[in-house]
Write a protein that holds these residues in place. Structure first.
Motif, PDB file in Angstrom:
ATOM      1  N   GLU A 240      -8.226   0.070  10.255  1.00 37.89           N
ATOM      2  CA  GLU A 240      -9.638  -0.095   9.951  1.00 37.89           C
ATOM      3  C   GLU A 240     -10.226   0.761   8.847  1.00 37.89           C
ATOM      4  O   GLU A 240     -11.358   0.536   8.453  1.00 37.89           O
ATOM      5  N   GLN A 241      -9.521   1.775   8.315  1.00 39.89           N
ATOM      6  CA  GLN A 241     -10.109   2.559   7.230  1.00 39.89           C
ATOM      7  C   GLN A 241      -9.800   1.885   5.898  1.00 39.89           C
ATOM      8  O   GLN A 241      -9.083   2.409   5.043  1.00 39.89           O
ATOM      9  N   ASN A 242     -10.353   0.670   5.791  1.00 45.57           N
ATOM     10  CA  ASN A 242     -10.155  -0.156   4.604  1.00 45.57           C
ATOM     11  C   ASN A 242     -11.408  -0.988   4.395  1.00 45.57           C
ATOM     12  O   ASN A 242     -12.273  -1.042   5.272  1.00 45.57           O
ATOM     13  N   SER A 243     -11.543  -1.616   3.248  1.00 45.30           N
ATOM     14  CA  SER A 243     -12.770  -2.341   2.904  1.00 45.30           C
ATOM     15  C   SER A 243     -13.062  -3.529   3.811  1.00 45.30           C
ATOM     16  O   SER A 243     -14.197  -3.974   3.884  1.00 45.30           O
ATOM     17  N   SER A 244     -12.066  -4.035   4.537  1.00 46.36           N
ATOM     18  CA  SER A 244     -12.329  -5.138   5.469  1.00 46.36           C
ATOM     19  C   SER A 244     -12.854  -4.617   6.795  1.00 46.36           C
ATOM     20  O   SER A 244     -13.481  -5.360   7.559  1.00 46.36           O
TER      21      SER A 244
ATOM     22  N   LEU B  99      -5.222  -4.289  10.159  1.00 42.38           N
ATOM     23  CA  LEU B  99      -4.486  -5.176   9.253  1.00 42.38           C
ATOM     24  C   LEU B  99      -3.224  -5.765   9.853  1.00 42.38           C
ATOM     25  O   LEU B  99      -2.725  -6.769   9.369  1.00 42.38           O
TER      26      LEU B  99
ATOM     27  N   TYR C 243      -5.287   3.580   7.142  1.00 43.96           N
ATOM     28  CA  TYR C 243      -5.617   2.407   6.324  1.00 43.96           C
ATOM     29  C   TYR C 243      -5.397   1.125   7.124  1.00 43.96           C
ATOM     30  O   TYR C 243      -6.257   0.235   7.152  1.00 43.96           O
TER      31      TYR C 243
ATOM     32  N   ALA D 149       0.884  -1.167   0.000  1.00 40.98           N
ATOM     33  CA  ALA D 149       0.000   0.000   0.000  1.00 40.98           C
ATOM     34  C   ALA D 149       0.918   1.213   0.000  1.00 40.98           C
ATOM     35  O   ALA D 149       1.801   1.332   0.850  1.00 40.98           O
TER      36      ALA D 149
ATOM     37  N   PRO E 132      -7.249  -5.523   1.185  1.00 43.27           N
ATOM     38  CA  PRO E 132      -8.408  -4.649   1.373  1.00 43.27           C
ATOM     39  C   PRO E 132      -8.192  -3.329   0.637  1.00 43.27           C
ATOM     40  O   PRO E 132      -7.073  -2.828   0.570  1.00 43.27           O
ATOM     41  N   HIS E 133      -9.261  -2.775   0.108  1.00 45.15           N
ATOM     42  CA  HIS E 133      -9.175  -1.499  -0.598  1.00 45.15           C
ATOM     43  C   HIS E 133      -9.143  -0.360   0.412  1.00 45.15           C
ATOM     44  O   HIS E 133      -9.908  -0.355   1.371  1.00 45.15           O
ATOM     45  N   PRO E 134      -8.260   0.616   0.185  1.00 46.68           N
ATOM     46  CA  PRO E 134      -8.215   1.778   1.084  1.00 46.68           C
ATOM     47  C   PRO E 134      -9.407   2.703   0.829  1.00 46.68           C
ATOM     48  O   PRO E 134      -9.860   2.835  -0.308  1.00 46.68           O
TER      49      PRO E 134
END
Length: 140
Positions: free
Chosen positions: A74-78, A82, A71, A48, A120-122
């Motif tokens: 928790e500010q990600n698509s999951s 991470l 990111y 990333a 996961p997408h940011p």
């Protein structure tokens, strides 16, 4: 603004939860028994990345790192934390003749092994997921 990411990081910051990126040691430079740096080769992997250009080099690194921490935390698509991989890489950009450092820097986070296939997408559109070829990194 960074209260939640810092809370996540401290809550999840036990050494066993930090993943060291697998690498091959190419060179180790020491002076009087102190490690100055290591030259490492990392294998092909997904990172990333964010490129930032602020007035000062240090501001660019700090802002890029803080955005990556959001990111990671928790500010990600999951919607999940991470996990930390070390090191976080900073790429210093230079002019074409490599005689001057540019104000822009790229800060990059190696995605943990479990996320390499489907990162996961940011939520932050400034962060992009890149697949890097085998890469040489100098680490302190």
């Amino acid at each position: 603004d960074m209260a939640e990411p810092i809370h996540q990081l401290t809550r999840n910051n036990s050494p066993q939860e930090r993943q060291t990126i697998p690498f091959t040691l190419i060179q180790r430079k020491e002076k009087l028994g102190d490690l100055l740096y290591e030259k490492r080769q990392y294998g092909k992997a997904k990172w990333a990345c964010i490129t930032i250009k602020e007035k000062q080099y240090e501001q660019s690194i700090c802002l890029g790192f803080m955005k990556l921490m959001r990111y990671i935390c928790e500010q990600n698509s999951s919607g999940l934390y991470l996990g930390i991989t070390i090191p976080i890489v900073t790429i210093v950009h230079t002019n074409e003749s490599q005689s001057e450092m540019m104000q822009s820097v790229t800060v990059a986070y190696y995605l943990p092994e479990l996320l390499q296939d489907e990162p996961p997408h940011p939520f932050d559109s400034d962060i992009i997921i890149e697949e890097w070829p085998s890469t040489i990194v100098y680490s302190r």
